[in-house]
Design an enzyme around this catalytic site. Sequence first.
Site, PDB file in Angstrom:
ATOM      1  CG  HIS A 196      -8.561  21.016  -6.661  1.00  0.00           C
ATOM      2  ND1 HIS A 196      -9.251  21.003  -7.854  1.00  0.00           N
ATOM      3  CD2 HIS A 196      -8.303  22.323  -6.415  1.00  0.00           C
ATOM      4  CE1 HIS A 196      -9.381  22.243  -8.314  1.00  0.00           C
ATOM      5  NE2 HIS A 196      -8.831  23.053  -7.447  1.00  0.00           N
ATOM      6  CD  GLU A 244     -13.255  10.045  -7.134  1.00  0.00           C
ATOM      7  OE1 GLU A 244     -13.436  11.165  -6.606  1.00  0.00           O
ATOM      8  OE2 GLU A 244     -13.827   9.697  -8.196  1.00  0.00           O
ATOM      9  CG  HIS A 288     -12.025  14.956  -7.470  1.00  0.00           C
ATOM     10  ND1 HIS A 288     -12.281  16.036  -8.268  1.00  0.00           N
ATOM     11  CD2 HIS A 288     -12.466  13.866  -8.152  1.00  0.00           C
ATOM     12  CE1 HIS A 288     -12.846  15.620  -9.400  1.00  0.00           C
ATOM     13  NE2 HIS A 288     -12.955  14.307  -9.351  1.00  0.00           N
TER      14      HIS A 288
END
Length: 600
Positions: free
Chosen positions: A397, A391, A394
């Site tokens: 990113h 996570e 993510h």
Amino acid sequence: MIKQLKKRSEVKEEYKWKIEDLYENIQQWQKEADEILSMAEELKGYKGKLGESADTLYSYLSLRDKLNLFMERVYVYANQKFHEDTTNGIYQDLSDKAASIMAKVNSAISFATPEILEIPEQKIEAFYKEKTELLQYQRMIQEIMKDKPHTLSSEMEELLAQTAELADGPENAFSMFNNADIKFPVIENEDGKEIEITHGRYSKLMESGKRSVRKDAFEGMYSSYKKFKNTLASLYSTNVKKDIFYSRARNYPSSLECALDGSRIPVEVYYNLIDAVHENLPAMYKYMKLRKKALKVDELHMYDIYTPIVSDFKMEVAFEEAKQIVKEGLKPLGAEYLSILQEGFDSGWIDVYENEGKRSGAYSWGAYGTHPYVLLNFQNTLNNTFTLAHEMGHAIHSYYSDKTQPITYAGYRIFVAEVASTCNEALLMAHLIANAKDRKEKAYLINYHLEQFRSTLYRQTMFAEFEMLTHQMAEEGQALTAENLSAAYYDLNKKYYGDEVVIDEDIAMEWARIPHFYRSFYVYQYATGYSAAIALSKRILEKGELAVEEYIHNFLCGGSSKDPIDLLKGAGVDMSSKEPVKQALMVFADLVDQLEGLID
């Protein structure tokens, strides 16, 4: 005594995300929500005028960017507050209001795409020369032009936009059922203590070294869903019919092509993935045979496929230790990446522990202009340590793409959404295996890695095949009853796990508990993303700084400034070919052989 979950108010602040970084209170949220509705009305005033001049088109698009910025914040805050405690009526109402506002906004601006399509291309080219600021929207306008065959008249687009709240009905109903209403039985844990099965505890119970605990958890979970099988089949069927409705309304040959076109992914990528996995099922059968041998059981059941097969090795990881392990594992990504990771750990990005009514699972989310957020339901397992790495992949990113791209291109396509997160997991696993203290720990970690392959590449591909089959069934006019869905799902389990596993009847109900099935044709990207991530992590470990530079600046910073396939090519991985999937499956087969040599 039954172990009860804490109420939200009982969780320490240091383990809660700082939702106040979005809005200090609901009053601030309401003020911005009201501004959104005013902006939506102002945008409606541009109807029929977008082709008049470069200034008018630019003015509309820049105002829409501002509205999107506000809308993201309003929608994310409302839903994250709701996810903190789905039983709280105030936040249920807030979430409903946000959905209603979004539907009104989408309806208000639905005229724009058809209207832009009506502007002759030569005129748009002239607009770019007349007002160079418009060039920031050039790619977006080109993308709109590509959708011309699937874009309807202004009136029809507005009508479709008004169906948004109805379209969300199946997912919302399933979410309320799955997170707030369904209750699971109480079973005995390994210590003989009574414990209620919850979404958050289920995976840990399935990893238990005591077979009766696994069996009781497995049967308790699926018997609970089976009681509502017809309701759940109706919800799923309605969701599939929604997909078919939109695909036909937009002139696509199938719901699959409609879903994939949003990321410009050819349907061959989907079919190639399923074919490649089918071709490599013998490696899965060999792994199941090895698992059966290692567990020393006469029959390998579906509740036996999650427990570590190095039975006398334990790896419990508390949250503070998990953060340190993740930092060590991600060192190959360099100092800049690690500093952002630490910022996330220190600055209230993460909501850590399960509480009563909290949304199950884990995700990363956020709104442009503020830091990302991560929801966890952390249990002290190695699996949850990988979830933390995943996570945060993510989140970082999103952090990079938000910092680098304007709001128009900051959001990345779903095809690449799982790549950065899974690359983090692959790097973490390489670190742990390389630093294993002994043969037993190495065997445990290789087994864990094999489970990542099984659950991400094989299992998600099985999910993807289930979605493909059920949509095809509905498109051909076949009813999606509980019996039909369960039969299709049961047969897929037989195909993917082979003769070495007893495919228990209860597993036929697993389709009923998968939230991602309400985001149709999403899950295949876990498998393609995993394949890309294996290739990227290998490249980073082998090539070092150059590979990291290309990965961060050509991929993580890219947002949606290029098509997903091109973004990955910039980082050195070509997903338009079958090679990354084949390579990943070869790694799986090699790991099975390695584990065979380590198991007595």
